[in-house]
Design a protein around this motif. Structure first.
Motif, PDB file in Angstrom:
ATOM      1  N   THR A  44       0.904  -1.287   0.019  1.00 30.77           N
ATOM      2  CA  THR A  44       0.055  -0.121   0.015  1.00 30.77           C
ATOM      3  C   THR A  44       0.925   1.279   0.072  1.00 30.77           C
ATOM      4  OG1 THR A  44      -1.840  -1.152   1.200  1.00 30.77           O
ATOM      5  CG2 THR A  44      -1.832   1.477   1.276  1.00 30.77           C
ATOM      6  N   ALA A 182       0.184   4.515   6.209  1.00 33.23           N
ATOM      7  CA  ALA A 182       0.649   3.147   5.783  1.00 33.23           C
ATOM      8  C   ALA A 182       2.113   3.189   6.281  1.00 33.23           C
ATOM      9  CB  ALA A 182       0.598   2.993   4.371  1.00 33.23           C
ATOM     10  N   PHE A 225      -4.337  -3.069  -1.222  1.00 35.19           N
ATOM     11  CA  PHE A 225      -4.115  -1.630  -1.612  1.00 35.19           C
ATOM     12  C   PHE A 225      -5.337  -1.026  -1.855  1.00 35.19           C
ATOM     13  CE2 PHE A 225      -2.735   1.268  -5.189  1.00 35.19           C
ATOM     14  CZ  PHE A 225      -2.406   2.384  -4.409  1.00 35.19           C
ATOM     15  N   ASN A 228      -7.931  -0.802   0.671  1.00 32.06           N
ATOM     16  CA  ASN A 228      -7.596   0.371   1.585  1.00 32.06           C
ATOM     17  C   ASN A 228      -7.950   1.628   1.002  1.00 32.06           C
ATOM     18  OD1 ASN A 228      -6.607  -1.372   3.751  1.00 32.06           O
ATOM     19  ND2 ASN A 228      -4.551  -1.393   2.748  1.00 32.06           N
TER      20      ASN A 228
END
Length: 303
Positions: A44, A182, A225, A228
């Protein structure tokens, strides 16, 4: 409206794929939980770095203490939901997540003073009843799994409420906030993994995994990713409750996939619990749409 529909569609597809892929990595490969979460965070972070390098967004300077609570809750959110998936059947894991909506309503009512109409609150009763029935009659019931599920619901609720609040408070978009959060979450996990999981050797993140296993883990990170990023975008453009009510429809597909791919049993009482939850979701959706139409009518009639 088109952008919102596209965001919801991406989140739907990515969320369903990540459930099945992660369950496969846990069941078939025995890949360590926290290590997989760290891979998700790292991918991410790299994905966001690439996005900003391509000009998708401009990073905004934020103080670490402004993002710290979000980074901590992000770690708990992903770790506990993954532990719930590892310890429960796919259906129980997905249905337990439906309890996030009642908890979010409770948090927003008590901590933020937000009010919800009585009919909205009543729709949470069949959702809660359905989750209870499914868990109680699950033949693969695991007490530890339910503890992980309960912790996951609590931390996820806090996380999703804070995401919406922080975006408005700091005047940042989803990418700008996740860009700082992150790597901070990755650093936290990197420090605690050696205390809970092997790092090298058999079963460790740097163990003798096959090429196909490494590819599947990296693919899981890429899909994470997408999940999120779409969570941040949807909550920032709608609300935590709206996101969760949309998310409950995912369990229909994941439940079917769990039965087909992992041979998860499904009893009549569990089916009744699922039906109760669906009825609650449909009632909530109907009332929210009526509420929005009423607001539009008032705006049109205003001189």
């Amino acid at each position: 409206m088109g952008r919102l529909a596209a965001g919801l569609l991406v989140n739907l597809a990515a969320s369903i794929c990540i459930v099945f892929l992660n369950k496969w990595l846990y069941v078939r490969l025995g890949f360590p939980n926290l290590s997989l979460t760290l891979v998700h965070f790292a991918v991410t972070w790299l994905g966001l770095y690439l996005c900003q390098a391509l000009g998708a967004f401009a990073p905004k300077s934020l103080r670490p203490r402004q993002v710290l609570p979000l980074a901590l809750s992000f770690c708990g959110f992903v770790v506990f939901t993954n532990l719930s998936l590892q310890s429960n059947t796919v259906g129980t894991y997905q249905l337990a997540k439906a309890m996030t909506t009642p908890v979010i309503v409770l948090i927003q009512s008590l901590a933020y003073g937000k009010t919800f109409p009585l009919r909205i609150k009543l729709t949470l009763l069949p959702i809660t009843l359905g989750v209870f029935l499914n868990s109680y009659y699950d033949v693969k019931f695991s007490l530890l799994g339910m503890v992980f599920a309960a912790l996951g619901v609590l931390v996820t609720s806090l996380y999703q409420v804070w995401v919406g609040a922080k975006q408005h408070e700091l005047q940042v978009n989803s990418m700008q906030l996740l860009y700082y959060q992150a790597p901070m979450s990755s650093a936290m996990l990197f420090c605690i993994i050696p205390f809970f999981e092997p790092v090298f050797g058999e079963g460790g993140v740097f163990g003798p995994w096959t090429i196909s296993a490494v590819i599947m883990v990296l693919l899981s990170g890429i899909i994470a990713f997408m999940v999120n990023l779409s969570i941040y975008w949807i909550i920032g453009n709608t609300s935590p409750v709206t996101y969760n009510m949309f998310g409950h429809f995912k369990f229909c597909i994941t439940l079917l996939g769990g039965c087909l791919l992992f041979k998860d049993p499904l009893s009549v009482n569990q089916g009744f619990g699922i039906l109760c939850t669906l009825l609650g979701i449909l009632a909530y959706t109907h009332f929210k749409l009526s509420e929005q139409e009423g607001s539009k009518s008032k705006l049109v009639q205003r001189p």
